[in-house]
Design a protein around this motif. Structure first.
Motif, PDB file in Angstrom:
ATOM      1  N   ALA A 230       0.715  -1.088  -0.075  1.00  0.00           N
ATOM      2  CA  ALA A 230      -0.147  -0.138  -0.015  1.00  0.00           C
ATOM      3  C   ALA A 230       0.790   1.248   0.030  1.00  0.00           C
ATOM      4  CB  ALA A 230      -0.691  -0.048   1.180  1.00  0.00           C
ATOM      5  N   ASP A 231       0.510   2.285  -1.000  1.00  0.00           N
ATOM      6  CA  ASP A 231       1.214   3.297  -0.843  1.00  0.00           C
ATOM      7  C   ASP A 231       0.296   4.518  -1.524  1.00  0.00           C
ATOM      8  OD1 ASP A 231       2.645   5.859  -0.912  1.00  0.00           O
ATOM      9  OD2 ASP A 231       4.287   5.149  -2.232  1.00  0.00           O
ATOM     10  N   THR A 232      -0.686   5.237  -0.657  1.00  0.00           N
ATOM     11  CA  THR A 232      -1.688   6.077  -0.798  1.00  0.00           C
ATOM     12  C   THR A 232      -1.394   7.382  -0.976  1.00  0.00           C
ATOM     13  OG1 THR A 232      -2.183   6.634   1.306  1.00  0.00           O
ATOM     14  CG2 THR A 232      -3.660   4.571   0.309  1.00  0.00           C
ATOM     15  N   ARG A 233       0.181   7.709  -0.848  1.00  0.00           N
ATOM     16  CA  ARG A 233       0.653   9.060  -0.747  1.00  0.00           C
ATOM     17  C   ARG A 233       0.279   9.994  -2.120  1.00  0.00           C
ATOM     18  NH1 ARG A 233       6.442   8.063   1.164  1.00  0.00           N
ATOM     19  NH2 ARG A 233       6.289   6.343  -0.545  1.00  0.00           N
ATOM     20  N   PRO A 234       0.364   9.216  -3.099  1.00  0.00           N
ATOM     21  CA  PRO A 234      -0.023  10.048  -4.466  1.00  0.00           C
ATOM     22  C   PRO A 234      -1.453  10.266  -4.824  1.00  0.00           C
ATOM     23  CG  PRO A 234       1.509   8.072  -5.104  1.00  0.00           C
ATOM     24  CD  PRO A 234       1.023   7.663  -3.506  1.00  0.00           C
ATOM     25  N   ILE A 235      -2.210   9.804  -4.200  1.00  0.00           N
ATOM     26  CA  ILE A 235      -3.771   9.671  -4.322  1.00  0.00           C
ATOM     27  C   ILE A 235      -4.488  10.291  -3.056  1.00  0.00           C
ATOM     28  CG2 ILE A 235      -3.660   7.609  -5.846  1.00  0.00           C
ATOM     29  CD1 ILE A 235      -5.393   6.183  -3.350  1.00  0.00           C
ATOM     30  N   VAL A 236      -3.916  10.675  -2.094  1.00  0.00           N
ATOM     31  CA  VAL A 236      -4.527  11.469  -0.963  1.00  0.00           C
ATOM     32  C   VAL A 236      -5.301  12.817  -1.465  1.00  0.00           C
ATOM     33  CG1 VAL A 236      -4.137  12.492   1.150  1.00  0.00           C
ATOM     34  CG2 VAL A 236      -3.287  10.320   1.020  1.00  0.00           C
ATOM     35  N   ALA A 237      -4.233  13.354  -1.976  1.00  0.00           N
ATOM     36  CA  ALA A 237      -5.008  14.858  -2.271  1.00  0.00           C
ATOM     37  C   ALA A 237      -5.950  14.727  -3.452  1.00  0.00           C
ATOM     38  CB  ALA A 237      -3.758  15.791  -3.016  1.00  0.00           C
ATOM     39  N   PRO A 238      -5.870  14.218  -4.566  1.00  0.00           N
ATOM     40  CA  PRO A 238      -7.069  14.042  -5.730  1.00  0.00           C
ATOM     41  C   PRO A 238      -8.187  13.294  -5.156  1.00  0.00           C
ATOM     42  CG  PRO A 238      -5.232  12.613  -6.147  1.00  0.00           C
ATOM     43  CD  PRO A 238      -4.464  13.460  -5.215  1.00  0.00           C
ATOM     44  N   SER A 239      -7.966  12.455  -4.148  1.00  0.00           N
ATOM     45  CA  SER A 239      -9.037  11.554  -3.685  1.00  0.00           C
ATOM     46  C   SER A 239      -9.858  12.457  -2.716  1.00  0.00           C
ATOM     47  CB  SER A 239      -8.521  10.411  -2.844  1.00  0.00           C
ATOM     48  OG  SER A 239      -7.984   9.442  -3.967  1.00  0.00           O
ATOM     49  N   ARG A 240      -9.207  13.183  -1.993  1.00  0.00           N
ATOM     50  CA  ARG A 240     -10.135  14.477  -1.086  1.00  0.00           C
ATOM     51  C   ARG A 240     -10.760  15.197  -1.945  1.00  0.00           C
ATOM     52  NH1 ARG A 240     -10.710  16.880   3.678  1.00  0.00           N
ATOM     53  NH2 ARG A 240      -9.529  15.108   4.696  1.00  0.00           N
ATOM     54  N   ASP A 241     -10.167  15.892  -3.014  1.00  0.00           N
ATOM     55  CA  ASP A 241     -10.905  16.727  -3.951  1.00  0.00           C
ATOM     56  C   ASP A 241     -12.078  15.880  -4.519  1.00  0.00           C
ATOM     57  OD1 ASP A 241     -11.753  18.470  -5.747  1.00  0.00           O
ATOM     58  OD2 ASP A 241      -9.757  18.081  -7.199  1.00  0.00           O
ATOM     59  N   LEU A 242     -11.867  14.837  -4.874  1.00  0.00           N
ATOM     60  CA  LEU A 242     -13.305  13.849  -5.387  1.00  0.00           C
ATOM     61  C   LEU A 242     -13.907  13.825  -4.349  1.00  0.00           C
ATOM     62  CD1 LEU A 242     -14.469  11.958  -7.373  1.00  0.00           C
ATOM     63  CD2 LEU A 242     -13.126  10.107  -6.577  1.00  0.00           C
ATOM     64  N   GLY A 243     -13.691  13.414  -3.095  1.00  0.00           N
ATOM     65  CA  GLY A 243     -14.863  13.305  -1.999  1.00  0.00           C
ATOM     66  C   GLY A 243     -15.351  14.542  -1.619  1.00  0.00           C
ATOM     67  N   GLU A 244     -14.528  15.688  -1.621  1.00  0.00           N
ATOM     68  CA  GLU A 244     -15.367  16.926  -1.238  1.00  0.00           C
ATOM     69  C   GLU A 244     -16.407  17.288  -2.354  1.00  0.00           C
ATOM     70  OE1 GLU A 244     -11.999  19.578  -0.956  1.00  0.00           O
ATOM     71  OE2 GLU A 244     -11.660  19.042   1.303  1.00  0.00           O
ATOM     72  N   ARG A 245     -15.983  17.028  -3.449  1.00  0.00           N
ATOM     73  CA  ARG A 245     -17.040  17.283  -4.671  1.00  0.00           C
ATOM     74  C   ARG A 245     -18.478  16.390  -4.635  1.00  0.00           C
ATOM     75  NH1 ARG A 245     -14.720  20.732  -8.949  1.00  0.00           N
ATOM     76  NH2 ARG A 245     -12.475  21.277  -8.183  1.00  0.00           N
ATOM     77  N   ILE A 246     -18.242  15.329  -4.401  1.00  0.00           N
ATOM     78  CA  ILE A 246     -19.404  14.217  -3.903  1.00  0.00           C
ATOM     79  C   ILE A 246     -19.971  14.856  -2.975  1.00  0.00           C
ATOM     80  CG2 ILE A 246     -19.706  11.917  -3.395  1.00  0.00           C
ATOM     81  CD1 ILE A 246     -17.551  10.768  -5.269  1.00  0.00           C
ATOM     82  N   ALA A 247     -19.389  14.894  -1.777  1.00  0.00           N
ATOM     83  CA  ALA A 247     -20.126  15.348  -0.687  1.00  0.00           C
ATOM     84  C   ALA A 247     -21.159  16.795  -0.817  1.00  0.00           C
ATOM     85  CB  ALA A 247     -19.284  15.719   0.535  1.00  0.00           C
ATOM     86  N   GLY A 248     -20.423  17.762  -1.540  1.00  0.00           N
ATOM     87  CA  GLY A 248     -21.289  18.840  -1.860  1.00  0.00           C
ATOM     88  C   GLY A 248     -22.310  18.708  -2.754  1.00  0.00           C
ATOM     89  N   ASN A 249     -22.113  18.059  -3.494  1.00  0.00           N
ATOM     90  CA  ASN A 249     -23.268  17.528  -4.610  1.00  0.00           C
ATOM     91  C   ASN A 249     -24.246  16.851  -4.061  1.00  0.00           C
ATOM     92  OD1 ASN A 249     -22.824  18.757  -7.688  1.00  0.00           O
ATOM     93  ND2 ASN A 249     -20.952  18.368  -6.870  1.00  0.00           N
ATOM     94  N   PHE A 250     -23.763  15.719  -3.220  1.00  0.00           N
ATOM     95  CA  PHE A 250     -24.677  14.771  -2.660  1.00  0.00           C
ATOM     96  C   PHE A 250     -25.799  15.657  -1.703  1.00  0.00           C
ATOM     97  CE2 PHE A 250     -26.183  11.238   0.130  1.00  0.00           C
ATOM     98  CZ  PHE A 250     -26.386  10.268  -0.698  1.00  0.00           C
ATOM     99  N   VAL A 251     -25.177  16.582  -0.985  1.00  0.00           N
ATOM    100  CA  VAL A 251     -26.110  17.507  -0.047  1.00  0.00           C
ATOM    101  C   VAL A 251     -27.111  18.113  -0.923  1.00  0.00           C
ATOM    102  CG1 VAL A 251     -26.345  19.462   1.455  1.00  0.00           C
ATOM    103  CG2 VAL A 251     -24.525  17.601   1.639  1.00  0.00           C
ATOM    104  N   ARG A 252     -26.600  18.828  -2.050  1.00  0.00           N
ATOM    105  CA  ARG A 252     -27.213  19.801  -2.820  1.00  0.00           C
ATOM    106  C   ARG A 252     -28.409  18.799  -3.607  1.00  0.00           C
ATOM    107  NH1 ARG A 252     -27.247  20.480  -8.238  1.00  0.00           N
ATOM    108  NH2 ARG A 252     -25.389  19.370  -8.315  1.00  0.00           N
ATOM    109  N   VAL A 253     -28.128  17.707  -4.198  1.00  0.00           N
ATOM    110  CA  VAL A 253     -29.096  16.997  -5.051  1.00  0.00           C
ATOM    111  C   VAL A 253     -30.219  16.173  -4.003  1.00  0.00           C
ATOM    112  CG1 VAL A 253     -29.452  15.096  -6.705  1.00  0.00           C
ATOM    113  CG2 VAL A 253     -27.478  17.029  -7.215  1.00  0.00           C
ATOM    114  N   THR A 254     -29.648  15.714  -3.117  1.00  0.00           N
ATOM    115  CA  THR A 254     -30.662  14.946  -2.309  1.00  0.00           C
ATOM    116  C   THR A 254     -31.186  15.576  -1.061  1.00  0.00           C
ATOM    117  OG1 THR A 254     -28.886  14.058  -0.572  1.00  0.00           O
ATOM    118  CG2 THR A 254     -29.186  12.636  -2.742  1.00  0.00           C
ATOM    119  N   GLY A 255     -30.766  16.447  -0.579  1.00  0.00           N
ATOM    120  CA  GLY A 255     -31.078  17.208   0.453  1.00  0.00           C
ATOM    121  C   GLY A 255     -30.727  16.596   2.030  1.00  0.00           C
ATOM    122  N   SER A 256     -30.074  15.480   1.619  1.00  0.00           N
ATOM    123  CA  SER A 256     -29.712  14.714   3.017  1.00  0.00           C
ATOM    124  C   SER A 256     -28.702  15.546   3.564  1.00  0.00           C
ATOM    125  CB  SER A 256     -29.112  13.228   2.561  1.00  0.00           C
ATOM    126  OG  SER A 256     -30.321  12.360   1.956  1.00  0.00           O
ATOM    127  N   ALA A 257     -28.608  15.142   4.997  1.00  0.00           N
ATOM    128  CA  ALA A 257     -27.763  15.684   5.932  1.00  0.00           C
ATOM    129  C   ALA A 257     -26.348  15.016   5.952  1.00  0.00           C
ATOM    130  CB  ALA A 257     -28.314  15.805   7.364  1.00  0.00           C
TER     131      ALA A 257
END
Length: 324
Positions: A230-257
């Motif tokens: 395992a070596d996640t160091r190269p993917i930590v930053a882009p994965s956080r970017d992906l996760g933040e964008r999914i979280a923001g859009n999930f709230v916006r579209v579903t209205g879920s908390a």
């Protein structure tokens, strides 16, 4: 999956996607969460209704729901597979040719968590696999609602809806499993499929099995791991970017908390104990769409209308990430 339980999914370095995106990302999740708080003040999305929040109706055609196979035990009925043992060679489910669109040339791997047949193959899924930091079970059966609607059925339904939406944007979409194998794949193979595809983004779809009263979604991000394979160091930053964008859009579209029991209200959790993240070499996140053991969340998770919104929210987060 149960929050405390095992995970799912191996390696290829990728360039960081931070830089100019940081400001946009930083604004996205807080803005979406703030919008949810405003909406929450005027109406509770957790009333068990089949609609969740004030999101607009999707203009995308609905995808046929995955066949339901609930049982009293919540384990599924094992249907929809070919009856053969899965190959040890990593494979991805076939995808129809991508349409022309803004994501033409982009590869997305969707990982529907668990498999309805896992409960019939306990010896296989209990086999220990190397996740870099230690060894864990190959896979688990997943959870279910109290009425027996299984996590594996839920994840495959949402994944298929996501596939349609992403293909409409021109993306090439591959699955780790599409109800086409009797069990698994193991967590290390799930990661290997995304790596082998040189995916631009991988999302593992789940629903949690926490205590009643624990509500909301959370996106799981890879922590910085460098041990064994395992070596996640190269993917930590882009994965956080992906996760933040999914979280923001999930709230916006579903209205879920965002989750009220992990993540401190951010909807984001970092973990270093999941093989599907530890062994990935491409940007990858998990999303727990809600808690199947809470009656109000369960009412959403079992609603076709809400599942289409969930698929839209996740997909729009992926589109935002891939388009930068």
């Amino acid at each position: 999956m149960s929050y405390a339980g095992p995970d799912f999914e191996p390696p290829r370095p990728r360039r960081s996607r931070r830089g100019p995106l940081t400001v946009a990302v930083a604004a996205l999740v807080p803005g979406a969460l703030a919008g949810w708080l405003v909406w929450q003040a005027v109406g509770d999305s957790g009333d068990g209704s089949r609609e969740a929040g004030p999101s607009a109706t999707s203009s995308s055609p609905a995808v046929s729901a995955a066949p339901r196979s609930p049982t009293a035990s919540g384990k599924g009925d094992g249907k929809g597979r070919d009856g053969d043992e899965p190959s040890s060679t990593p494979t991805a489910s076939a995808s129809r040719p991508a349409a022309s669109g803004p994501l033409k040339g982009k590869v997305v791997v969707i990982d529907p968590g668990h498999n309805s047949g896992n409960f019939r193959h306990t010896s296989e899924i209990n086999r220990q696999v190397d996740i870099g930091t230690n060894h864990k079970e190959c896979d688990t059966t997943g959870t279910s609602t109290n009425a027996g609607y299984t996590e594996a059925t839920f994840t495959l339904d949402v994944a298929r809806r996501m596939r349609t939406l992403l293909q409409e944007q021109g993306a090439t979409v591959e699955f780790t499993q599409d109800g086409d194998r009797p069990w698994g794949p193991c967590v290390d193979e799930r990661a290997r499929i995304g790596n082998k595809a040189h995916a631009d983004a991988v999302v593992s779809v789940h629903a949690d099995g926490s205590a009643a009263g624990n509500r909301g979604f959370h996106v799981i991000l890879p922590g910085s791991v460098h041990a064994g394979a395992a070596d996640t160091r190269p993917i930590v930053a882009p994965s956080r970017d992906l996760g933040e964008r999914i979280a923001g859009n999930f709230v916006r579209v579903t209205g879920s908390a965002p989750s009220n029991y992990v993540g401190g209200g951010t909807g984001l959790v970092t973990r270093e104990d999941l093989g599907g993240l530890n062994l990935s070499t491409v940007p990858k996140v998990f999303i727990e769409c809600g808690n199947m053991r809470d009656s109000k969340d369960a009412a959403l998770l079992t609603s076709e209308t809400w599942r289409q919104k969930a698929a839209r929210g996740i997909s729009e987060g992926i589109v935002s990430f891939l388009r930068g």
